[in-house]
Design an enzyme around this catalytic site. Sequence first.
Site, mmCIF file in Angstrom:
data_model
loop_
_atom_site.group_PDB
_atom_site.id
_atom_site.type_symbol
_atom_site.label_atom_id
_atom_site.label_comp_id
_atom_site.label_asym_id
_atom_site.label_seq_id
_atom_site.Cartn_x
_atom_site.Cartn_y
_atom_site.Cartn_z
ATOM 1 N N GLU A 121 0.808 -1.225 0.000
ATOM 2 C CA GLU A 121 0.000 0.000 0.000
ATOM 3 C C GLU A 121 0.847 1.283 0.000
ATOM 4 O O GLU A 121 0.616 2.192 0.784
ATOM 5 C CB GLU A 121 -0.955 -0.012 1.188
ATOM 6 C CG GLU A 121 -1.912 -1.193 1.161
ATOM 7 C CD GLU A 121 -2.783 -1.296 2.398
ATOM 8 O OE1 GLU A 121 -2.673 -0.432 3.290
ATOM 9 O OE2 GLU A 121 -3.567 -2.257 2.497
ATOM 10 N N ASN A 160 1.971 -5.165 -3.141
ATOM 11 C CA ASN A 160 0.569 -5.421 -2.820
ATOM 12 C C ASN A 160 -0.157 -4.104 -2.553
ATOM 13 O O ASN A 160 0.362 -3.231 -1.852
ATOM 14 C CB ASN A 160 0.496 -6.322 -1.569
ATOM 15 C CG ASN A 160 -0.888 -6.867 -1.302
ATOM 16 O OD1 ASN A 160 -1.503 -7.453 -2.184
ATOM 17 N ND2 ASN A 160 -1.387 -6.675 -0.088
ATOM 18 N N HIS A 205 -10.567 -5.755 -2.308
ATOM 19 C CA HIS A 205 -11.625 -5.384 -1.360
ATOM 20 C C HIS A 205 -12.696 -4.616 -2.131
ATOM 21 O O HIS A 205 -12.615 -3.398 -2.299
ATOM 22 C CB HIS A 205 -11.057 -4.534 -0.224
ATOM 23 C CG HIS A 205 -10.136 -5.282 0.684
ATOM 24 N ND1 HIS A 205 -10.534 -6.393 1.395
ATOM 25 C CD2 HIS A 205 -8.830 -5.087 0.993
ATOM 26 C CE1 HIS A 205 -9.513 -6.839 2.110
ATOM 27 N NE2 HIS A 205 -8.476 -6.074 1.872
ATOM 28 N N GLU A 241 -6.583 -10.406 -1.157
ATOM 29 C CA GLU A 241 -7.418 -10.123 0.020
ATOM 30 C C GLU A 241 -8.883 -9.991 -0.385
ATOM 31 O O GLU A 241 -9.576 -9.067 0.017
ATOM 32 C CB GLU A 241 -6.937 -8.846 0.725
ATOM 33 C CG GLU A 241 -5.474 -8.871 1.118
ATOM 34 C CD GLU A 241 -5.014 -7.609 1.842
ATOM 35 O OE1 GLU A 241 -5.888 -6.848 2.331
ATOM 36 O OE2 GLU A 241 -3.797 -7.382 1.930
ATOM 37 N N ASP A 300 -12.722 -9.836 -0.925
ATOM 38 C CA ASP A 300 -14.043 -9.862 -0.300
ATOM 39 C C ASP A 300 -14.936 -8.863 -1.024
ATOM 40 O O ASP A 300 -14.451 -7.953 -1.700
ATOM 41 C CB ASP A 300 -14.001 -9.608 1.216
ATOM 42 C CG ASP A 300 -13.345 -8.302 1.610
ATOM 43 O OD1 ASP A 300 -13.141 -7.429 0.735
ATOM 44 O OD2 ASP A 300 -13.024 -8.124 2.803
#
Length: 933
Positions: free
Chosen positions: A488, A541, A583, A611, A613
Amino acid sequence: MRKLTRLVVLMLVAVLIFPSKLVTPLLVVDAESETTIFHETFDSEEMVFLQSGGASLSYLSGLDFTENGHGLYVDRRMNDYDAADLAFAQLGLEDRHTYSVTVAGYVDVDEDVPAGAEIVLSLVDSYTWINNLEINAGEQFELTAEFTVDLLMDEKIRIQSNENGKNVSFYVTEVVIEEVGAPAAEASVEEERKPAKQLETITFEDGELHGFEARGGNELLTVTDEANYTPGGSSALKVESRQQDWNGPSLRIEQFIDKGSEYHLSVWVKLIDPGSAEITLSSQIGSGDFGASYNNIQTKTVSVDDNWIKLEGTYRYSSVGDEYVTLYIESSSPNASFYIDDVSLIKTNTDLLEIQRNLTSISEVYKDYFMIGNAVSTSDFAGDRLTLLKGHHNLVTAENAMKPDSAYNNRHFDFNAEDMFVQMALDEGLAVHGHVLVWHQQSPEWLWADDAGESLAREDALVNLRTHIETTVAHFGDSVISWDVVNEAMNDNPPNPEDWQGSLRQSGWLQAIGPDYIEESFRIAKDVIDQNGWDIKLYYNDYNDDNQQKAEAIYQMVKEINENYAAENDGELLIDGIGMQGHYNINTNPENVRLSLEKFASLGVEVGVTELDVTSGSDGEQTEEELNQQAYLYARLFQIYRDNHEHISRITFWGLDDGSSWRSDQSPLLFDRNMQAKPAYYAVINPDEFLADFEVIEADARLGKAAYGTPEIDGKIDDIWGEAPVLPIDRYQGAWHGASGEARVLWDEENLYVLVEVNDSELDKTAEDDDQHDSVEVFIEESKQKSTFYQDGDGQYRVNFDNEASFSPEGISEGFESATTIDGTNYLVEMKIPFTTITPEANSEIGFDIQINDAVNGSRESVAIWNDLSGMGFQDPSVFGNLTLATSVDQSELTPIETGSSGSTTLIVSLIIAAIVITAGGLTLYHKKRRNQ
């Protein structure tokens, strides 16, 4: 003189016995008990100690500070690791057995011992400190520690010093090692837990804390009669002096829990300060040493005018970790203070549903395409959670256990919790992805800043970066298959993504080292891997990867770094892969995901979905329509992933079930709180079949109302604002949920008026770019044509908390006015926006949206918005919501004005001034009358 004599003796002895005597076979000693493995008092000159670093090790006799006059002298030290080692193999220490070690010693009376010098026991090669003790000249020392042998990580125990004591010579006079525990593999089956006790509702009426403790150690918890919720009561718990968002009152509750049962948790809260803040009821499972998981039960934005608000929700405790479970209350506003009352934990008696063991395995379906992973904690390696995990996944990522702050204990490396996680995963046949080496969050700030918060010198920060990465990568070795090296680092939606360095987040690492900290991080990790011949992939990432501006910046960064490295290393890549966190929400456009994936793959790197979702619903509930919309996006995503599988290494879901998700309020995963499969699971298993039967429902844009009226633009909430309905700014364009708020809109024949009240935890405008400030943005399309590009009458109006305005396009500023008011870390914005191409008519509609930018440390971390979730409103008016210019509004649509911030403050100040004036006037008349009499 005594030290000089000893040094002469030391040198003579060293000549005679060093180094051959230091590598002799294990000294045979008489066991003092069945558990004593090794006992050395140096009565014999045969030694098993090994030299570490440049230290000189010498056997000495005639010492006057031991009973037998013998000892080992550790001298010529220049580094903390110049020390004496004992090898596990020579001592006969066995893998996964637990031992106690006691070391006694002495420091010469005339030794120069700096302040803070310590003797240290550590394990090598993980360099984990297991105990440390301050030492002083002329004093004996003794320290004891327990450790568990892990031959994958360590091969020696070391007697050394800390950095402050690196030049201090010392004696070792006795060492005892005893076995205290059998290996984990030989441990008995888990004992049956005692039936749970019942927790009586905690009302604090007896003045006791009832087990509540300060979670951070610095909070002040006081039972007070200043506030009360309990009917007929008079007390509550006051929480003050918080310093971090995770600080707050915490209560151990494992004794009140039957493992596997569902419980309803609730607490009443009343905010003291600031005017508004988010407060969260949460539950922690497992201690920090075990590898905790943190579960949010419910979060609400609370105002000081709200009186008491109830936080509540259910959670099924399928694990109790290492018999450590807490209920705690926290706030995203680090300095927020509040009261709590009537805390309850009630068993729901809802039947425990068996997990569906006959479901088709996700990892089996995609075994020829990519790995399937999940983000878990140590509490997931048991019971039904483990069954669900292994049934559908072949890889795991540590949700928290392997982040940078977990690698340290008092600024010293401590990998115990991480080692436990990795070993549990490997024991279950699961591959491990390492997350994460370099990040601006969940990392010790001393790595890049001094105690005053100022950036370290570049070279000092580089030393810390190198030490952290080298030690961590070497410690875990090829126990992991890949690492997120940097996480990030890029700003959201950067305005000039081709300039990737200018698009970087203003993190502590960037400020201390510069933009090349990213390349340096990868080079350090790569060197360790190459030196050991390991096959470990290195990833960059990041989140919001479907935003094309951000994707372009990431693309340019990886392209440049890899090209530079390839030119020096025969075409070899430095960055092996890009992690797309994933996300998402049900409004995410899957075509943007595809575009980003294909862009990254064109670089010749592999892509990991790291990650994943998809949020849907609220308060832990989903309608049938929301369940199907969520499943639809999962199906579209897995079609894209399958079609591009040759570029994808793994798909990792961020959590096993909705109940344990970090976004549990919005139910983002394939399995519900009872670990039952949702429509999303079936969409993932067979996306083509699901989509064939699914009818796409286009999401409607939000429709809001503006009331007729003309306010004064002064940063205050005039009464007329109460005639306008509230527009909630409660949708988030990315993974991070930061500042939030609500808006009201008025209009007249010439202008549109907008009022926004923002709840924030800190205010920041340090970035050069205006869109990276804490600010409010209003988007308008006067024609409501839903055009895909800006035309006359379209505009973007931005005002930060300090009332600094910016515009896009720049020529729309004429006639614009704004005012702001700051209340702690919250703020209010008023705007007057002239109509330029239309004469507004009653009940006509315009295109409209409004967003809140939340900045942290010089970069925008979160975007909350009323309507658009695409993030493209800055260039595409078609994504705006619709606003009706109403002449009348039904009373049922109105929300009373809350003046807990600027309004209440102004009122209170006015009343105080009035009271002072009246009192002063009365006293003046009184004294004047007295004088006349």
